[in-house]
Design an enzyme around this catalytic site. Structure first.
Site, PDB file in Angstrom:
ATOM      1  N   ARG A  35      66.299 -33.856  64.989  1.00 39.17           N
ATOM      2  CA  ARG A  35      65.334 -32.897  65.689  1.00 39.17           C
ATOM      3  C   ARG A  35      66.866 -32.892  66.817  1.00 39.17           C
ATOM      4  O   ARG A  35      68.073 -33.834  67.219  1.00 39.17           O
ATOM      5  CB  ARG A  35      64.810 -33.688  66.831  1.00 39.17           C
ATOM      6  CG  ARG A  35      64.857 -33.595  68.819  1.00 39.17           C
ATOM      7  CD  ARG A  35      64.175 -33.800  69.677  1.00 39.17           C
ATOM      8  NE  ARG A  35      63.802 -33.129  70.478  1.00 39.17           N
ATOM      9  CZ  ARG A  35      64.059 -33.582  72.164  1.00 39.17           C
ATOM     10  NH1 ARG A  35      64.371 -34.645  72.164  1.00 39.17           N
ATOM     11  NH2 ARG A  35      64.521 -33.021  73.093  1.00 39.17           N
TER      12      ARG A  35
ATOM     13  N   HIS B  34      68.184 -27.868  76.378  1.00 41.66           N
ATOM     14  CA  HIS B  34      68.832 -29.467  76.545  1.00 41.66           C
ATOM     15  C   HIS B  34      69.946 -30.146  77.041  1.00 41.66           C
ATOM     16  O   HIS B  34      70.541 -30.358  77.036  1.00 41.66           O
ATOM     17  CB  HIS B  34      69.022 -30.645  75.331  1.00 41.66           C
ATOM     18  CG  HIS B  34      68.589 -31.970  74.942  1.00 41.66           C
ATOM     19  ND1 HIS B  34      67.995 -32.396  73.992  1.00 41.66           N
ATOM     20  CD2 HIS B  34      69.172 -33.322  76.356  1.00 41.66           C
ATOM     21  CE1 HIS B  34      68.010 -33.892  75.272  1.00 41.66           C
ATOM     22  NE2 HIS B  34      68.826 -33.896  75.712  1.00 41.66           N
TER      23      HIS B  34
ATOM     24  N   GLU C  58      62.870 -33.049  78.967  1.00 37.91           N
ATOM     25  CA  GLU C  58      62.790 -33.004  80.046  1.00 37.91           C
ATOM     26  C   GLU C  58      63.277 -32.698  81.359  1.00 37.91           C
ATOM     27  O   GLU C  58      64.200 -33.131  82.051  1.00 37.91           O
ATOM     28  CB  GLU C  58      64.006 -35.071  80.116  1.00 37.91           C
ATOM     29  CG  GLU C  58      63.348 -36.387  78.925  1.00 37.91           C
ATOM     30  CD  GLU C  58      64.543 -37.335  78.855  1.00 37.91           C
ATOM     31  OE1 GLU C  58      64.870 -37.201  79.664  1.00 37.91           O
ATOM     32  OE2 GLU C  58      64.383 -38.100  78.191  1.00 37.91           O
TER      33      GLU C  58
ATOM     34  N   ASN D 165      59.205 -38.583  75.821  1.00 34.90           N
ATOM     35  CA  ASN D 165      60.061 -39.094  75.227  1.00 34.90           C
ATOM     36  C   ASN D 165      59.368 -40.688  76.493  1.00 34.90           C
ATOM     37  O   ASN D 165      59.148 -40.570  77.276  1.00 34.90           O
ATOM     38  CB  ASN D 165      61.539 -38.868  75.628  1.00 34.90           C
ATOM     39  CG  ASN D 165      62.002 -37.698  75.129  1.00 34.90           C
ATOM     40  OD1 ASN D 165      62.039 -37.351  74.270  1.00 34.90           O
ATOM     41  ND2 ASN D 165      62.859 -37.125  76.340  1.00 34.90           N
TER      42      ASN D 165
ATOM     43  N   TYR E 126      61.282 -44.686  77.490  1.00 34.01           N
ATOM     44  CA  TYR E 126      62.775 -45.222  77.899  1.00 34.01           C
ATOM     45  C   TYR E 126      62.200 -46.492  78.564  1.00 34.01           C
ATOM     46  O   TYR E 126      63.022 -47.755  78.643  1.00 34.01           O
ATOM     47  CB  TYR E 126      63.983 -44.645  78.275  1.00 34.01           C
ATOM     48  CG  TYR E 126      64.780 -44.077  77.565  1.00 34.01           C
ATOM     49  CD1 TYR E 126      65.691 -44.176  76.358  1.00 34.01           C
ATOM     50  CD2 TYR E 126      64.034 -42.147  77.247  1.00 34.01           C
ATOM     51  CE1 TYR E 126      66.181 -43.302  75.265  1.00 34.01           C
ATOM     52  CE2 TYR E 126      64.998 -41.649  76.711  1.00 34.01           C
ATOM     53  CZ  TYR E 126      65.768 -42.068  75.062  1.00 34.01           C
ATOM     54  OH  TYR E 126      66.263 -41.198  74.263  1.00 34.01           O
TER      55      TYR E 126
ATOM     56  N   GLU F  84      61.524 -39.112  71.901  1.00 34.21           N
ATOM     57  CA  GLU F  84      63.058 -39.915  72.037  1.00 34.21           C
ATOM     58  C   GLU F  84      62.867 -41.459  72.657  1.00 34.21           C
ATOM     59  O   GLU F  84      61.777 -41.484  73.220  1.00 34.21           O
ATOM     60  CB  GLU F  84      64.110 -39.450  73.287  1.00 34.21           C
ATOM     61  CG  GLU F  84      64.762 -38.368  72.804  1.00 34.21           C
ATOM     62  CD  GLU F  84      65.552 -38.010  74.047  1.00 34.21           C
ATOM     63  OE1 GLU F  84      66.095 -39.002  74.826  1.00 34.21           O
ATOM     64  OE2 GLU F  84      65.816 -37.042  74.140  1.00 34.21           O
TER      65      GLU F  84
HETATM   66  C1  FCB Z   1      66.837 -39.039  77.880  1.00 30.84           C
HETATM   67  C2  FCB Z   1      67.787 -37.569  77.354  1.00 30.84           C
HETATM   68  C3  FCB Z   1      69.508 -37.805  76.189  1.00 30.84           C
HETATM   69  C4  FCB Z   1      69.731 -38.771  76.224  1.00 30.84           C
HETATM   70  C5  FCB Z   1      68.906 -40.352  76.397  1.00 30.84           C
HETATM   71  C6  FCB Z   1      69.517 -41.315  76.748  1.00 30.84           C
HETATM   72  O1  FCB Z   1      67.407 -38.700  79.221  1.00 30.84           O
HETATM   73  O2  FCB Z   1      67.422 -36.837  77.053  1.00 30.84           O
HETATM   74  O3  FCB Z   1      69.936 -36.631  76.151  1.00 30.84           O
HETATM   75  O4  FCB Z   1      71.100 -38.863  77.548  1.00 30.84           O
HETATM   76  O5  FCB Z   1      68.452 -39.905  77.635  1.00 30.84           O
END
Ligand code: FCB
Length: 468
Positions: free
Chosen positions: A86, A130, A175, A303, A305, A377
């Site tokens: 990607r 992006h 995002e 995504n 995190y 992600e």
């Molecule tokens: C996400 C982004 C990516 C990178 C990661 C750590 O929010 O999409 O570009 O910065 O975090």
């Protein structure tokens, strides 16, 4: 060390058949060559040039020099054995001024990249936005300007005409949550605006841009599937009282639902009475716009995190997960800590169970309206160093990846989870953090640009080899 990280073969057996494993990157973070071959200026080039915006004062001018070194980077992916890559197309390479015909040199770069991927059996997954908007469009208001949605539709059509015969998956936006919150509300990302709730207008325009881009891709009969990527963070109230639960609900709306609901259900969520003033730009929208936004999509990119814990009371510092934001100080709630979890280099809590919760949230909220899902992600930054013997021991990243992928797969009931993309192939220019946060499977020396695969790379390589 987690059980999975010791046992790559066992981990491989846990992956469902046909599960896609890929790596993800973004043009602005890796390409460099920002002034080369007629590429236009991007909003992030401008932002990075302003004093004090980037933690280490760096710029993305060279980044990892992927623009020149892409053959080496593709070789790294081939050796790794990933199914898919990607990457994003830099809008200012295709339309240096943000409008008009496609710029030949820009098209040629991505032609070479896509052809090289295909030659190595790696499936190309393209993100159209992006975050690197052509500066002239930003100058005209960026996503606060409705016209930008149409310009984005035009760009999508140019990309579709050029690459539609070879790209396997298209992701319109990456995002929009982060763009709105960090870029337009809090000012920690480009363009650095501090509009707080007024930034919500940028949500509607991004989503409109998504809808127009899907229409453009379909009109050009691209062969690939089409989707969108958003970042989901399960929101937990720090206390059970009414006011804290209300703030948590507002944050869940702002971070998650105002993006996913219109795309998947064709409407904005119901806003709490108390916050109707703040959400007015999403209440007074044209129903035709919602029809445009609610295009059928082939997959949904999620995504993940970290989770978010919301507590009532103004923040005691201007700290956010992505940088300092003074603008946030006036809010009546704040993001609370997660003392029970270990943290990444960025200070983000490592909580794989909340990726499982994200997957369950989606299944519950959207049910049949949810197309197949890819985790587009996931990853972690750590202060990795190359040891004197040339190795990079990032055991914590192996644990992170193994536990998160396992959590997602384990939670995928009532949802068609098709794959996971590791953020990211190699250390890069991490937006406002500059070169301070290393997320890569491959270490990059930012002086020499030398690439050194880390232990996590070897682990994933073993997993992927064991699969076949
Ligand atoms: C996400 C982004 C990516 C990178 C990661 C750590 O929010 O999409 O570009 O910065 O975090």
């Amino acid at each position: 060390m987690s059980e999975w990280s010791r046992d790559p073969e066992g981990f491989a057996r846990m992956l469902p058949p046909g599960f896609t494993v890929g790596v993800a990157t973004a043009a602005q973070q890796i390409e460099g060559a920002t002034h080369e071959a007629g590429r236009g200026q991007s909003t992030w080039d401008t932002f990075a040039a302003q004093p004090g915006r980037i933690a280490d004062g760096s710029t993305p001018d060279v980044a990892t020099d992927h623009y020149h070194r892409y053959p080496e980077d593709i070789a790294l992916m081939r050796e790794l054995g990933v199914d898919a890559y990607r990457f994003s197309i830099a809008w200012p390479r295709i339309q240096p001024e943000g409008t008009g015909r496609a710029h030949r040199a820009g098209i040629e770069f991505y032609d070479r990249l896509i052809d090289a991927l295909l030659a190595d059996g790696i499936s190309p997954v393209v993100t159209l936005f992006h975050w690197d908007m052509p500066e002239p469009l930003q100058h005209a208001g960026g996503w606060m300007n409705r016209d930008t949605a149409s310009r984005f539709g035009d760009f999508a059509l140019l990309a579709a005409e050029a690459f539609g015969d070879r790209v396997d998956k298209w992701i319109t936006l990456n995002e929009p949550t982060t763009v709105t919150l960090n870029g337009y509300a809090l000012g920690v990302h480009a363009p650095g605006a501090t509009l707080m709730f007024d930034a919500l207008l940028a949500v509607h325009h991004q989503l409109l841009g998504h809808g127009l881009a899907v229409q453009a891709l379909r009109a050009a009969s691209v062969k690939g599937e089409i989707g969108i990527t958003n970042v989901h963070s399960p929101v937990i109230p720090a206390k059970g009282n009414f006011i804290t639960r209300q703030f948590a609900e507002v944050f869940d709306l702002v971070h998650n639902r105002i993006y996913a609901d219109p795309v998947l259900l064709g409407r904005y969520p119901k806003f709490p009475l108390l916050a109707r003033k703040q959400f007015r730009s999403l209440i007074e929208v044209d129903s035709d716009d919602l029809k445009t936004i609610h295009q059928p999509i082939d997959f949904y990119g999620l995504n993940y995190y970290m989770p978010t814990r919301i507590a009532s009371g103004a923040p005691s510092s201007s700290h956010t997960p992505d940088g300092d934001a003074e603008a946030m100080r006036d809010l009546p709630f704040h993001l609370a800590e997660w003392p029970e979890y270990p943290k990444t280099g960025f200070g983000w809590p490592i909580a794989p169970e909340y990726l499982a919760a994200s997957v369950r949230d989606y299944a519950k909220r959207y049910g049949d309206a949810l197309p197949p899902v890819y985790i587009t992600e996931g990853g972690a930054s750590f202060p990795d160093v190359v040891s004197p013997d040339g190795t990079v021991n990032d055991a914590a990243r192996i644990d992170y990846l193994a536990e998160h992928i396992a959590a997602a797969v384990g939670a995928a009931e009532g949802i068609d989870l098709r794959g996971y993309f590791v953020w990211t192939l190699m250390d890069n220019w991490e937006w406002a953090a500059g070169f301070r946060e290393r997320f890569g499977l491959v270490h990059v020396d930012f002086e020499t640009l030398e690439r050194t695969p880390k232990a996590s790379y070897s682990w994933l390589q073993k997993v992927l080899a064991a699969r076949s």
